[in-house]
Enzyme design. Structure first.
Site, mmCIF file in Angstrom:
data_model
loop_
_atom_site.group_PDB
_atom_site.id
_atom_site.type_symbol
_atom_site.label_atom_id
_atom_site.label_comp_id
_atom_site.label_asym_id
_atom_site.label_seq_id
_atom_site.Cartn_x
_atom_site.Cartn_y
_atom_site.Cartn_z
ATOM 1 N N HIS A 1 18.124 25.006 -64.817
ATOM 2 C CA HIS A 1 18.098 23.542 -64.658
ATOM 3 C C HIS A 1 18.504 22.911 -65.999
ATOM 4 O O HIS A 1 17.709 22.256 -66.661
ATOM 5 C CB HIS A 1 16.698 23.101 -64.235
ATOM 6 C CG HIS A 1 16.628 21.726 -63.655
ATOM 7 N ND1 HIS A 1 17.743 20.940 -63.430
ATOM 8 C CD2 HIS A 1 15.569 20.972 -63.251
ATOM 9 C CE1 HIS A 1 17.369 19.784 -62.915
ATOM 10 N NE2 HIS A 1 16.059 19.777 -62.795
ATOM 11 N N CYS B 1 8.616 18.329 -66.090
ATOM 12 C CA CYS B 1 9.900 17.851 -65.555
ATOM 13 C C CYS B 1 9.713 16.976 -64.317
ATOM 14 O O CYS B 1 10.632 16.254 -63.957
ATOM 15 C CB CYS B 1 10.797 19.036 -65.240
ATOM 16 S SG CYS B 1 10.116 20.094 -63.962
ATOM 17 N N ARG C 1 16.676 11.641 -68.292
ATOM 18 C CA ARG C 1 17.657 12.320 -67.444
ATOM 19 C C ARG C 1 18.916 11.457 -67.331
ATOM 20 O O ARG C 1 20.035 11.951 -67.399
ATOM 21 C CB ARG C 1 17.071 12.554 -66.034
ATOM 22 C CG ARG C 1 15.820 13.433 -65.970
ATOM 23 C CD ARG C 1 16.133 14.862 -66.340
ATOM 24 N NE ARG C 1 17.224 15.393 -65.567
ATOM 25 C CZ ARG C 1 17.113 15.933 -64.342
ATOM 26 N NH1 ARG C 1 15.939 16.057 -63.794
ATOM 27 N NH2 ARG C 1 18.182 16.395 -63.698
HETATM 28 N N1 CP Z 1 12.973 17.101 -62.503
HETATM 29 C C1 CP Z 1 13.797 17.060 -61.420
HETATM 30 O O1 CP Z 1 14.847 17.672 -61.389
HETATM 31 O O2 CP Z 1 13.333 16.260 -60.425
HETATM 32 P P1 CP Z 1 14.002 16.091 -58.981
HETATM 33 O O3 CP Z 1 13.772 17.382 -58.223
HETATM 34 O O4 CP Z 1 13.297 14.944 -58.366
HETATM 35 O O5 CP Z 1 15.464 15.841 -59.146
HETATM 36 N N1 NVA Z 2 10.923 24.463 -60.789
HETATM 37 C C1 NVA Z 2 11.048 23.347 -59.875
HETATM 38 C C2 NVA Z 2 11.699 22.196 -60.559
HETATM 39 C C3 NVA Z 2 11.840 20.955 -59.733
HETATM 40 C C4 NVA Z 2 12.559 19.878 -60.463
HETATM 41 C C5 NVA Z 2 11.825 23.779 -58.641
HETATM 42 O O1 NVA Z 2 12.809 24.532 -58.793
HETATM 43 O O2 NVA Z 2 11.463 23.402 -57.537
#
Ligand code: CP
Ligand code: NVA
Length: 298
Positions: A135, A257, A285
């Site tokens: 991510h 996050c 973000r």
């Molecule tokens: N932190 C993040 O990526 O959040 P979302 O899943 O809401 O995009």
């Molecule tokens: N680790 C989480 C992050 C969400 C933003 C997922 O992958 O669902």
């Protein structure tokens, strides 16, 4: 000054060297400071950016859509089930065709391999908006937030407690590039592969000791739902809570996050307390991704 990464993909964060990362964060800060005056407006003039989300998203989807608009571009949200992909067209062919219409593709997928295949086939920049493995857009915002709160990233001790997942991996990769120390506290079976974090331990207190930032993420990521109970049991000792904050540095900030489950991986006191930088982190973000798109999209 805008950063030049024209035509490149952003899939893991390993695409950035330290100078480029710092320049991107500088630009993100400039775009943030100048937002009300329209900083960056016109950078994507006449360009369309596909926002292809195969999985749910609040922050990533909205911040990219707003960001593309603020840069003067046209955001094009797409869902997997409305494309022929849902009827068997390959991700490669989808990328080849989208490249004839749009100037960049942002994708959130349940498969990192699919994002790599899309990037190989597409002629336009591809941005990873979350896969189970990485991510990187989140890590850009994390580092921007830490820089705002604590100054230089060089030598910062960032303690990540909980699941060694996509968010932890991207934080470790880009944190290392920035010269920070990323220490991961996770149980066996939930750690990152060797060589990414500065250190991995099973002891959350040891990781938090003297840390400048405490970071956690959900215990059950998208796609992990079937293992939910086992994960909650294994990760229960790794909650980000006041006891960990007590052993961290006095200036330590709390990061997450989001989305969060207060009372599970993080206590409400840590999430909503005065040391929380979580809401700035979510805002960042937008600014970090605007800087990224400005740099990537020719
Ligand atoms: N932190 C993040 O990526 O959040 P979302 O899943 O809401 O995009
Ligand atoms: N680790 C989480 C992050 C969400 C933003 C997922 O992958 O669902």
């Amino acid at each position: 000054m805008a950063v030049d990464l024209q035509g490149k993909d952003f899939l893991t964060g390993e695409e950035l060297d330290r100078a480029t990362l710092e320049a991107l964060l500088d630009r993100a800060a400039e775009l943030k400071a100048g937002r009300a005056e329209g900083a960056g407006a016109g950078a994507l003039g006449g360009r369309t950016v596909a926002l292809f989300f195969e999985r749910p998203s609040t922050r990533t989807r909205v911040s990219f859509q707003v960001g593309v608009s603020e840069l003067g571009g046209n955001p094009l949200p797409l869902r997997g089930d409305e494309l022929q992909l849902g009827r068997g067209e390959s991700i490669g062919d989808t990328g080849r065709v989208l490249s004839r219409y749009v100037h960049a593709i942002v994708i959130r997928s349940g498969s990192h391999e699919s994002v790599e295949l899309l990037a190989e086939a597409a002629d336009v920049p591809v941005v990873n908006a979350l896969t189970p493995a990485h991510h990187p857009c989140q890590a850009l915002a994390d580092l921007l937030t830490l820089r705002e709160r604590l100054g230089s990233l060089e030598g910062l001790r960032i303690a990540y407690v909980g699941d060694g997942n996509n968010v932890a991996r991207s934080l470790a990769i880009l944190g290392r590039t920035a010269g920070a120390e990323v220490v991961v506290a996770a149980p066996e079976g939930y750690r990152l592969e060797d060589g990414l974090a500065s250190e991995q331990t099973g002891d959350p207190r040891a990781a938090a000791e003297g840390a400048d930032a405490l970071y956690t993420d959900v215990w059950v990521s998208m796609g992990d739902e079937e293992e939910a109970q086992a994960r909650r049991e294994a990760l229960a000792p790794y909650q980000l809570n006041e006891a960990l904050l007590d052993v961290a540095s006095e200036r330590a900030v709390v990061l997450h996050c989001l989305p969060a489950h207060p009372g599970e991986e993080i206590t409400p006191g840590a999430l909503y307390g005065e040391r929380s930088a979580v809401w700035d982190q979510a805002e960042n973000r937008l600014h970090a991704q605007k800087a990224l798109l400005e740099a990537l999209v020719p």
